[in-house]
Design an enzyme around this catalytic site. Structure first.
Site, PDB file in Angstrom:
ATOM      1  N   LYS A  34      26.871  24.946  40.200  1.00  0.00           N
ATOM      2  CA  LYS A  34      26.319  25.549  38.977  1.00  0.00           C
ATOM      3  C   LYS A  34      27.433  25.682  37.948  1.00  0.00           C
ATOM      4  O   LYS A  34      28.521  26.185  38.256  1.00  0.00           O
ATOM      5  CB  LYS A  34      25.743  26.938  39.285  1.00  0.00           C
ATOM      6  CG  LYS A  34      25.118  27.597  38.058  1.00  0.00           C
ATOM      7  CD  LYS A  34      24.293  28.799  38.447  1.00  0.00           C
ATOM      8  CE  LYS A  34      25.113  30.059  38.585  1.00  0.00           C
ATOM      9  NZ  LYS A  34      25.417  30.731  37.311  1.00  0.00           N
ATOM     10  N   ASP A  61      23.562  26.380  33.844  1.00  0.00           N
ATOM     11  CA  ASP A  61      23.006  27.731  33.695  1.00  0.00           C
ATOM     12  C   ASP A  61      23.486  28.350  32.384  1.00  0.00           C
ATOM     13  O   ASP A  61      24.419  29.152  32.370  1.00  0.00           O
ATOM     14  CB  ASP A  61      23.456  28.565  34.909  1.00  0.00           C
ATOM     15  CG  ASP A  61      22.988  30.000  34.831  1.00  0.00           C
ATOM     16  OD1 ASP A  61      21.933  30.246  34.222  1.00  0.00           O
ATOM     17  OD2 ASP A  61      23.690  30.870  35.383  1.00  0.00           O
ATOM     18  N   LYS A  63      21.340  29.938  30.268  1.00  0.00           N
ATOM     19  CA  LYS A  63      20.497  31.124  29.984  1.00  0.00           C
ATOM     20  C   LYS A  63      20.163  31.273  28.505  1.00  0.00           C
ATOM     21  O   LYS A  63      20.489  32.292  27.877  1.00  0.00           O
ATOM     22  CB  LYS A  63      21.190  32.399  30.477  1.00  0.00           C
ATOM     23  CG  LYS A  63      21.351  32.489  31.979  1.00  0.00           C
ATOM     24  CD  LYS A  63      21.786  33.888  32.397  1.00  0.00           C
ATOM     25  CE  LYS A  63      21.926  34.025  33.879  1.00  0.00           C
ATOM     26  NZ  LYS A  63      23.021  33.245  34.480  1.00  0.00           N
ATOM     27  N   ASP A  66      16.580  32.748  22.547  1.00  0.00           N
ATOM     28  CA  ASP A  66      16.582  32.679  21.082  1.00  0.00           C
ATOM     29  C   ASP A  66      15.158  32.392  20.604  1.00  0.00           C
ATOM     30  O   ASP A  66      14.215  32.380  21.409  1.00  0.00           O
ATOM     31  CB  ASP A  66      17.581  31.591  20.625  1.00  0.00           C
ATOM     32  CG  ASP A  66      18.271  31.964  19.320  1.00  0.00           C
ATOM     33  OD1 ASP A  66      17.547  32.389  18.383  1.00  0.00           O
ATOM     34  OD2 ASP A  66      19.498  31.838  19.217  1.00  0.00           O
ATOM     35  N   PRO A  68      11.981  30.100  19.074  1.00  0.00           N
ATOM     36  CA  PRO A  68      11.503  28.802  19.561  1.00  0.00           C
ATOM     37  C   PRO A  68      12.258  27.599  19.004  1.00  0.00           C
ATOM     38  O   PRO A  68      12.670  26.707  19.757  1.00  0.00           O
ATOM     39  CB  PRO A  68      10.029  28.787  19.131  1.00  0.00           C
ATOM     40  CG  PRO A  68       9.639  30.226  19.124  1.00  0.00           C
ATOM     41  CD  PRO A  68      10.856  30.976  18.655  1.00  0.00           C
ATOM     42  N   ASN A  69      12.481  27.553  17.697  1.00  0.00           N
ATOM     43  CA  ASN A  69      13.139  26.379  17.104  1.00  0.00           C
ATOM     44  C   ASN A  69      14.549  26.199  17.662  1.00  0.00           C
ATOM     45  O   ASN A  69      14.978  25.078  17.950  1.00  0.00           O
ATOM     46  CB  ASN A  69      13.176  26.553  15.573  1.00  0.00           C
ATOM     47  CG  ASN A  69      13.729  25.329  14.894  1.00  0.00           C
ATOM     48  OD1 ASN A  69      13.198  24.228  15.061  1.00  0.00           O
ATOM     49  ND2 ASN A  69      14.809  25.503  14.155  1.00  0.00           N
ATOM     50  N   THR A 125      19.670  39.803  38.172  1.00  0.00           N
ATOM     51  CA  THR A 125      19.821  40.489  39.470  1.00  0.00           C
ATOM     52  C   THR A 125      20.823  41.647  39.410  1.00  0.00           C
ATOM     53  O   THR A 125      20.970  42.384  40.375  1.00  0.00           O
ATOM     54  CB  THR A 125      20.268  39.488  40.543  1.00  0.00           C
ATOM     55  OG1 THR A 125      21.445  38.821  40.074  1.00  0.00           O
ATOM     56  CG2 THR A 125      19.200  38.463  40.835  1.00  0.00           C
ATOM     57  N   GLN A 196      25.934  42.914  41.843  1.00  0.00           N
ATOM     58  CA  GLN A 196      24.553  42.553  42.177  1.00  0.00           C
ATOM     59  C   GLN A 196      23.798  43.792  42.668  1.00  0.00           C
ATOM     60  O   GLN A 196      24.262  44.485  43.561  1.00  0.00           O
ATOM     61  CB  GLN A 196      24.526  41.456  43.260  1.00  0.00           C
ATOM     62  CG  GLN A 196      25.174  40.160  42.829  1.00  0.00           C
ATOM     63  CD  GLN A 196      24.364  39.399  41.779  1.00  0.00           C
ATOM     64  OE1 GLN A 196      23.274  39.824  41.391  1.00  0.00           O
ATOM     65  NE2 GLN A 196      24.907  38.286  41.314  1.00  0.00           N
ATOM     66  N   GLY A 216      27.938  32.830  45.061  1.00  0.00           N
ATOM     67  CA  GLY A 216      29.238  32.627  44.452  1.00  0.00           C
ATOM     68  C   GLY A 216      30.354  33.318  45.180  1.00  0.00           C
ATOM     69  O   GLY A 216      30.909  32.798  46.168  1.00  0.00           O
ATOM     70  N   ARG A 217      30.710  34.511  44.731  1.00  0.00           N
ATOM     71  CA  ARG A 217      31.914  35.184  45.214  1.00  0.00           C
ATOM     72  C   ARG A 217      32.037  35.341  46.727  1.00  0.00           C
ATOM     73  O   ARG A 217      33.171  35.269  47.231  1.00  0.00           O
ATOM     74  CB  ARG A 217      32.070  36.534  44.487  1.00  0.00           C
ATOM     75  CG  ARG A 217      32.511  36.354  43.038  1.00  0.00           C
ATOM     76  CD  ARG A 217      32.261  37.571  42.192  1.00  0.00           C
ATOM     77  NE  ARG A 217      30.833  37.788  41.971  1.00  0.00           N
ATOM     78  CZ  ARG A 217      30.325  38.780  41.255  1.00  0.00           C
ATOM     79  NH1 ARG A 217      31.131  39.663  40.695  1.00  0.00           N
ATOM     80  NH2 ARG A 217      29.023  38.893  41.094  1.00  0.00           N
TER      81      ARG A 217
END
Ligand SMILES: O=C(O)c1cc(=O)[nH]c(=O)n1[C@@H]1O[C@H](COP(=O)(O)O)[C@@H](O)[C@H]1O
Length: 248
Positions: A34, A61, A63, A66, A68-69, A125, A196, A216-217
């Site tokens: 990722k 990723d 994320k 914003d 739509p345009n 999360t 988390q 990840g970690r």
């Protein structure tokens, strides 16, 4: 279960290209990486070329969140990179989600690549039920909110959702069977939870219906990342695989 079927995505949450390459070299058995906000902001698409040259799958990723345009433009551009997964926040709303779903098809077609699976963040999360109520002022119970966001994404034409392992069973039972469910916030019993808030173990998350785990970690910050990876793979091998489905 052989290692090919292990559905773990490892985030390259590192500050620069050299650190990313060092991590990729340290974990050659990882086939799905990722690339998130930190690394993409610092290196741009160079890291995607490196991963592709090594035949790795890529979860981009970014994320998006914003109007739509704007999300449509960003999704068109991101789809041109030929990545496998791409994220947008479900809270952009249905107009933006629909525009994004259309835009990935257009961007991929223009670039001659396969469109990424566009998946929606339901609720980060790192948010606890208390924060949902008191910081975000959302009057729904957390599992209900996560489910509503997944259903909004599904209705808007997205391919799947990102959710915590604590909500994945409910989403699996409610969303259509090919709706992809990706779970970060996964923590083996031997690892720290860190920031988390809604975690489960890898085997619990897979048993509850996750298609992919983002871990990840517990792996990347371990003294011996390869050993941590092997421990998680061993844990998953001892569990039933009925919920594991291929991405394609
Ligand atoms: O979209 C994500 O991947 C994501 C969504 C979410 O709700 N929570 C979450 O932790 N993530 C990502 O998943 C990864 C989790 O990393 P660890 O907490 O180190 O396992 C990070 O790269 C986060 O950006």
């Amino acid at each position: 279960m052989n290692d090919e079927k292990i559905k773990i995505i490892v985030p390259l949450d590192v500050p620069d290209l050299d650190s990313a390459i060092a991590l990729i070299n340290k974990l050659p058995q990882v086939t799905f990486w990722k690339v998130g906000l930190e690394l993409f902001t610092s290196t741009g698409p160079k890291i995607l070329d490196i991963l592709k040259s090594r035949q790795k799958r890529i979860f981009l990723d970014l994320k998006f969140h914003d109007i739509p345009n704007t999300v449509a433009g960003a999704c068109r551009a991101a789809a041109g990179y030929g990545v496998d997964l791409l994220t947008i926040h479900a809270t952009c709303g249905s107009d933006a989600l629909k525009a994004a779903a259309e835009a990935v098809e257009i961007g991929a077609q223009k670039a001659g690549t396969k469109p990424p699976q566009l998946i929606a963040i339901t609720l980060l999360t790192s948010i606890s039920p208390r924060q949902l109520a008191f910081d975000l002022k959302i009057p729904l119970e957390l599992p209900e909110f996560a489910l509503e966001m997944a259903l909004l994404a599904e209705k808007s034409g997205l391919n799947g959702a990102v959710c915590s392992p604590q909500e994945v069973q409910q989403l699996r039972e409610t969303c259509k069977s090919d709706f992809l469910l990706v779970c970060p916030g996964v923590r083996p019993t031997w690892s720290d939870k860190g920031d988390q808030k809604r975690s489960l173990t890898p085997s619990q998350a897979i048993t509850a219906g996750a298609d992919y785990l983002v871990i990840g970690r517990p792996i990347t910050a371990a003294a011996e990342p390869e050993l941590a990876w092997n421990l998680i793979v061993e844990e998953l091998k001892t569990f039933p695989t009925k919920n594991q489905r291929p991405l394609d």
